[in-house]
Scaffold this motif. Structure first.
Motif, PDB file in Angstrom:
ATOM      1  N   VAL A   1      62.918  33.759  46.505  1.00 47.53           N
ATOM      2  CA  VAL A   1      62.271  32.472  46.816  1.00 47.53           C
ATOM      3  C   VAL A   1      63.220  31.321  46.476  1.00 47.53           C
ATOM      4  CG1 VAL A   1      60.402  30.903  46.133  1.00 47.53           C
ATOM      5  CG2 VAL A   1      59.896  33.298  46.614  1.00 47.53           C
ATOM      6  N   LYS A   2      63.931  31.434  45.340  1.00 46.53           N
ATOM      7  CA  LYS A   2      64.879  30.389  44.948  1.00 46.53           C
ATOM      8  C   LYS A   2      65.998  30.243  45.985  1.00 46.53           C
ATOM      9  CE  LYS A   2      66.491  29.606  40.903  1.00 46.53           C
ATOM     10  NZ  LYS A   2      67.170  29.800  39.608  1.00 46.53           N
ATOM     11  N   ILE A   3      66.541  31.371  46.441  1.00 42.24           N
ATOM     12  CA  ILE A   3      67.616  31.339  47.450  1.00 42.24           C
ATOM     13  C   ILE A   3      67.108  30.696  48.740  1.00 42.24           C
ATOM     14  CG2 ILE A   3      69.081  32.787  48.936  1.00 42.24           C
ATOM     15  CD1 ILE A   3      69.216  34.762  46.503  1.00 42.24           C
TER      16      ILE A   3
ATOM     17  N   LYS B   1      55.802  31.727  54.870  1.00 40.58           N
ATOM     18  CA  LYS B   1      54.759  32.707  55.193  1.00 40.58           C
ATOM     19  C   LYS B   1      55.298  33.989  55.837  1.00 40.58           C
ATOM     20  CE  LYS B   1      50.102  33.036  57.055  1.00 40.58           C
ATOM     21  NZ  LYS B   1      49.024  32.398  57.840  1.00 40.58           N
ATOM     22  N   PRO B   2      56.141  33.918  56.896  1.00 36.43           N
ATOM     23  CA  PRO B   2      56.650  35.173  57.486  1.00 36.43           C
ATOM     24  C   PRO B   2      57.501  35.998  56.512  1.00 36.43           C
ATOM     25  CG  PRO B   2      57.725  33.257  58.475  1.00 36.43           C
ATOM     26  CD  PRO B   2      56.584  32.748  57.664  1.00 36.43           C
ATOM     27  N   CYS B   3      58.164  35.319  55.570  1.00 40.48           N
ATOM     28  CA  CYS B   3      58.977  36.039  54.569  1.00 40.48           C
ATOM     29  C   CYS B   3      58.072  36.872  53.658  1.00 40.48           C
ATOM     30  CB  CYS B   3      59.789  35.067  53.718  1.00 40.48           C
ATOM     31  SG  CYS B   3      60.869  33.997  54.673  1.00 40.48           S
ATOM     32  N   PHE B   4      56.978  36.256  53.190  1.00 47.97           N
ATOM     33  CA  PHE B   4      56.034  36.976  52.337  1.00 47.97           C
ATOM     34  C   PHE B   4      55.359  38.113  53.112  1.00 47.97           C
ATOM     35  CE2 PHE B   4      55.555  32.784  49.849  1.00 47.97           C
ATOM     36  CZ  PHE B   4      56.518  33.175  48.935  1.00 47.97           C
ATOM     37  N   ASN B   5      55.044  37.854  54.377  1.00 46.01           N
ATOM     38  CA  ASN B   5      54.424  38.897  55.210  1.00 46.01           C
ATOM     39  C   ASN B   5      55.364  40.088  55.383  1.00 46.01           C
ATOM     40  OD1 ASN B   5      52.137  37.363  55.521  1.00 46.01           O
ATOM     41  ND2 ASN B   5      52.673  36.575  57.536  1.00 46.01           N
ATOM     42  N   TYR B   6      56.652  39.781  55.595  1.00 45.33           N
ATOM     43  CA  TYR B   6      57.642  40.848  55.777  1.00 45.33           C
ATOM     44  C   TYR B   6      57.767  41.703  54.511  1.00 45.33           C
ATOM     45  CZ  TYR B   6      62.159  43.153  56.342  1.00 45.33           C
ATOM     46  OH  TYR B   6      63.151  44.097  56.395  1.00 45.33           O
ATOM     47  N   LEU B   7      57.819  41.027  53.349  1.00 45.06           N
ATOM     48  CA  LEU B   7      57.906  41.760  52.077  1.00 45.06           C
ATOM     49  C   LEU B   7      56.683  42.665  51.890  1.00 45.06           C
ATOM     50  CD1 LEU B   7      59.258  39.137  49.512  1.00 45.06           C
ATOM     51  CD2 LEU B   7      60.387  41.232  50.251  1.00 45.06           C
TER      52      LEU B   7
END
Length: 306
Positions: free
Chosen positions: A15-17, A39-45
């Protein structure tokens, strides 16, 4: 516990990066745009592997921090503020919390104790290694379980520090429990109804210890406290790769090697189990030592602090 601190710290770094590299279009409002971008980053994880409850808590917290950004603030300044909040969150919830829990738990370790631990937890290892440095004389019984067998690494760390260890599989706990004076466990989450979510096998060990009147001490940072409520391991759990269960030291080929060709056979490799609050003697957090049933008090205080 169970690598949940490592996964949570990795999420925080990611998240920091993302925030460091993020640039908000001048025509957009940073609060809405940044949440939409994340949002799409969290969904992907979440698609790669189900997020732990502590990771979900952090996602909720970072979204809350973003909504609190002053819309008049310069974008660069807003980014810097979010990054410093991430660093503060890590320091308070991991570094300082572990330090406080270690200090409190060491006071409960007495000379001559035989302490049972389950698998490998960085927090539990830190407590035991610090207790050794302070000159406490105790033995450790490391209980391990397939398929991960992470207790081997715990044994290596403890014996390298000069702590006398014994190593058993989880099916032998009933044979060694009479030697034990304390059970020290980590948690992946503490639920609002007092249930402890831990690595599969935690509930079994707690039940055996309770039956033999051995104190069960759970060490858990308050950022792992969750408002979720459940009374079993089915409502929420995570399924690990069933093929991990094929690894066997007994023979070259596992008798379950062809399990997919059996129409009536299904391998279920559960990650967590839920331990009822009546099996846990005390939970040690960075704030206080408390019974499991006091979880709502901590959750309420955390909400007020926001």
């Amino acid at each position: 516990g169970g690598g949940s601190n490592g996964r949570w710290a990795a999420l925080l770094c990611a998240v920091k990066i993302f925030i460091q590299q993020y640039r908000c279009p001048k025509s957009k409002e940073i609060r809405a745009h940044l949440i939409t971008a994340l949002k799409p980053c969290f969904n992907y994880l979440g698609q790669c592997r189900t997020m732990s409850l502590s990771m979900e808590n952090f996602v909720t917290h970072i979204k809350y921090l973003i909504t609190r950004i002053d819309p008049e603030m310069a974008h660069d300044e807003a980014r810097e503020k979010l990054l410093s909040e991430c660093d503060r969150f890590f320091e308070v919830n991991i570094y300082l919390a572990a330090k406080a829990i270690t200090t409190t738990t060491i006071n409960r370790i007495n000379d001559g104790d035989t302490i049972l631990i389950f698998n490998r937890s960085q927090l539990i290892l830190r407590i035991l290694l610090s207790a050794k440095e302070e000159g406490k004389l105790f033995r450790v019984m490391v209980v391990d379980s397939r398929p991960d067998l992470t207790g081997v690494h715990a044994c290596e760390r403890l014996t390298a520090a000069g702590i006398q260890c014994s190593y058993v599989y989880i099916n032998s706990v009933t044979f060694v429990i009479k030697e034990i004076t304390k059970v020290l466990l980590a948690a992946d989450a503490l639920l609002a109804n007092g249930y402890v979510l831990g690595q599969a096998g935690t509930a079994m060990i707690s039940l055996i210890a309770h039956k033999f009147n051995k104190p069960v001490i759970v060490c858990c940072e308050t950022y792992k406290f969750s408002e979720r409520v459940q009374t079993d391991s089915i409502l929420f759990n995570e399924l690990a790769d069933p093929n991990d269960m094929l690894n066997s030291k007994m023979s070259e080929v596992s008798p379950l090697a062809n399990w997919r060709s059996e129409p009536h056979l299904n391998l279920v490799n559960l990650v967590y189990d839920a331990t009822p609050p009546n099996l846990v003697s005390i939970v040690i957090t960075e704030i206080a030592e408390l019974p499991c049933t006091s979880a709502p008090v901590i959750l309420r205080n955390k909400m007020h602090s926001l």
